[in-house]
Design an enzyme around this catalytic site. Structure first.
Site, PDB file in Angstrom:
ATOM      1  N   LYS A  78       0.848  -1.194  -0.139  1.00 23.05           N
ATOM      2  CA  LYS A  78      -0.066  -0.228  -0.151  1.00 23.05           C
ATOM      3  C   LYS A  78       0.701   1.262   0.175  1.00 23.05           C
ATOM      4  CE  LYS A  78      -4.355   0.903   0.388  1.00 23.05           C
ATOM      5  NZ  LYS A  78      -5.423  -0.567   0.199  1.00 23.05           N
TER       6      LYS A  78
HETATM    7  N1  GLU Z   1      -7.064  -0.064  -3.043  1.00 24.99           N
HETATM    8  C1  GLU Z   1      -8.103  -1.198  -3.279  1.00 24.99           C
HETATM    9  C2  GLU Z   1      -8.113  -2.376  -2.531  1.00 24.99           C
HETATM   10  O1  GLU Z   1      -7.746  -1.472  -1.474  1.00 24.99           O
HETATM   11  C3  GLU Z   1      -8.125  -1.876  -4.740  1.00 24.99           C
HETATM   12  C4  GLU Z   1      -5.691  -3.148  -4.824  1.00 24.99           C
HETATM   13  C5  GLU Z   1      -5.187  -2.759  -6.004  1.00 24.99           C
HETATM   14  O2  GLU Z   1      -6.305  -2.823  -7.428  1.00 24.99           O
HETATM   15  O3  GLU Z   1      -4.790  -2.971  -6.314  1.00 24.99           O
HETATM   16  O4  GLU Z   1      -8.280  -3.452  -2.320  1.00 24.99           O
END
Ligand code: GLU
Length: 417
Positions: A106
């Site tokens: 993240k």
């Molecule tokens: N931000 C989204 C999540 O928390 C998508 C992450 C992604 O597609 O890599 O799952």
């Protein structure tokens, strides 16, 4: 964030619960609790009026045992290293649970994107992207949108990376516009997955989804479309909210008309004609069948969990329920469809996008949606089967599957040196 437990504390408690159920040893537990890499960068921003401020950006790669790291980038004033660490850990379990070959990551910048002009947003994004370039790439770590970022953010990140590389690299990010290698169906994927997993939970309890009442906290990218899909399928969406507050109509709202109202320039759902104004706290406690928290972490806590009247909580957001609240909900018979399952549709279609980019061969929206349903139905069946077999909550079962697969990857690969 919310009272009691921070996102990082919650993530560690959930991991401990899964480790205990799986009987993993202390060394592996420590390995799984520790991010593989955590990068903090300074992001100097020149505002349009010429003055400069230095923002802080992060990219945490929690685990790489099953493949390249994957996860979104968040722009939010409360974003800090501990929040990003928690969100990265949840991505690891989510990718393993849904069965896609990724580790978890993240990123984020501590900034309120609503206070920036479009040019300022572009500069923040390009500088943040270039600061994390050493650790991202289609084989290393693939960012995507999250709270406060969108398709345009991903287009700027893809362009920044591609210009540095000397050629176009669409597979470096997902959630891009279709024009530059994005996937059909990615925009609505998280919300569609929320609907699929809500319906799986209702079906399992022999509750007909048609006519079910639903409250959605957070009428943004995930919650807005989840409300629309649930409404289109025949549910009655009676309440929605955003940061400014919520609206309620016991006879049901029309999310499509509401989305149109917002696109027409309204800055909040609050004040929408024919509705009563409620607070976000009141929305969480409404007497509905299904509650979909689709905003931020830590909104259902030990303070308010006893007052949740919904029979089903389907977590569109990451980490909306603290472990202390989980215990209360479980005692009260509330079924919680956990984040790593309920909102995994987004990263599932991100995976499809990355596969399409690497193959330079693109699928139709129906192909994407069909394959999404296959992944989500399989994950739901795995989770509910294990929950029944072991007598644990859906959260613990989902964590056990995700954590168990990552532990197996570590055991199989062995420890270097
Ligand atoms: N931000 C989204 C999540 O928390 C998508 C992450 C992604 O597609 O890599 O799952």
């Amino acid at each position: 964030m919310g009272s009691g437990q921070t996102a990082w504390e919650s993530a560690l408690i959930q991991l401990s619960n899964a480790v205990r159920e799986l009987g993993l040893d202390d060394g592996l537990h420590e390995l799984l609790a520790t991010p593989r890499r955590a990068l903090t960068v300074s992001v100097p921003l020149r505002y349009d009026d010429g003055h400069v401020e230095v923002l802080t950006g992060y990219r945490v790669q929690h685990n790489l045992a099953r493949g390249p790291a994957k996860g979104g980038v968040r722009y939010h004033p409360a974003t800090d290293i501990d929040e990003v660490k928690a969100l990265a850990m949840w991505m690891t379990w989510k990718c393993a649970l849904i069965g896609i070959p990724y580790g978890g990551a993240k990123g984020g910048v501590g900034v309120d994107p609503k206070l920036l002009s479009r040019n300022e947003l572009e500069r923040v994004t390009r500088r943040y992207a270039s600061e994390i370039i050493p650790i991202i790439g289609p084989e290393k770590d693939i960012p995507a949108p999250d709270v406060g970022t969108d398709e345009q953010t991903m287009a700027w990140m893809m362009d920044t990376y591609s210009v540095q590389t000397g050629y176009s690299v669409p597979g470096v990010v997902t959630g891009k516009p279709v024009a530059i290698g994005g996937s059909e169906g990615r925009g609505g994927a998280t919300s569609r997955g929320v609907m699929y997993s809500a319906f799986s939970a209702l079906r399992e309890a022999s509750v007909d989804y048609r006519g079910c009442t639903v409250a959605v906290q957070g009428f943004g990218k995930v919650g807005g479309l989840a409300a629309q899909f649930l409404h289109d399928a025949g549910c009655s969406v009676v309440a929605v909210s955003d940061v400014k507050g919520g609206i309620y109509n016991p006879r049901g709202l029309n999310p499509v008309a509401l989305l149109r109202h917002l696109r027409g320039g309204a800055d909040s759902v609050v004040g929408y004609p024919g509705t009563d104004t409620i607070t976000n706290d009141e929305l969480v406690e409404l007497d509905v069948d299904v509650l979909v928290p689709a905003a931020l972490e830590g909104v259902i806590t030990e303070e308010n969990a006893d007052r949740v009247k919904a029979r089903f909580v389907v977590e569109g957001a990451n980490g909306p329920t603290t472990p202390a609240a989980d215990e209360i909900l479980e005692k009260n018979g509330v079924v919680v469809v956990p984040d790593v399952l309920a909102n995994s549709g987004g990263v599932a279609v991100s995976y499809f996008e990355w596969v399409q980019d690497l193959q330079a061969y693109f699928w139709t929206e129906d192909e994407v949606n069909d394959r999404l349903k296959v992944l989500m139905d399989r994950a739901y069946t795995d989770v509910s089967g294990l929950a029944a077999e072991r007598g644990v909550s859906l959260r613990t079962a989902a964590q056990m599957i995700g954590v168990g697969r990552v532990a197996e990857a570590h055991r199989t690969r062995g420890l270097y040196p």
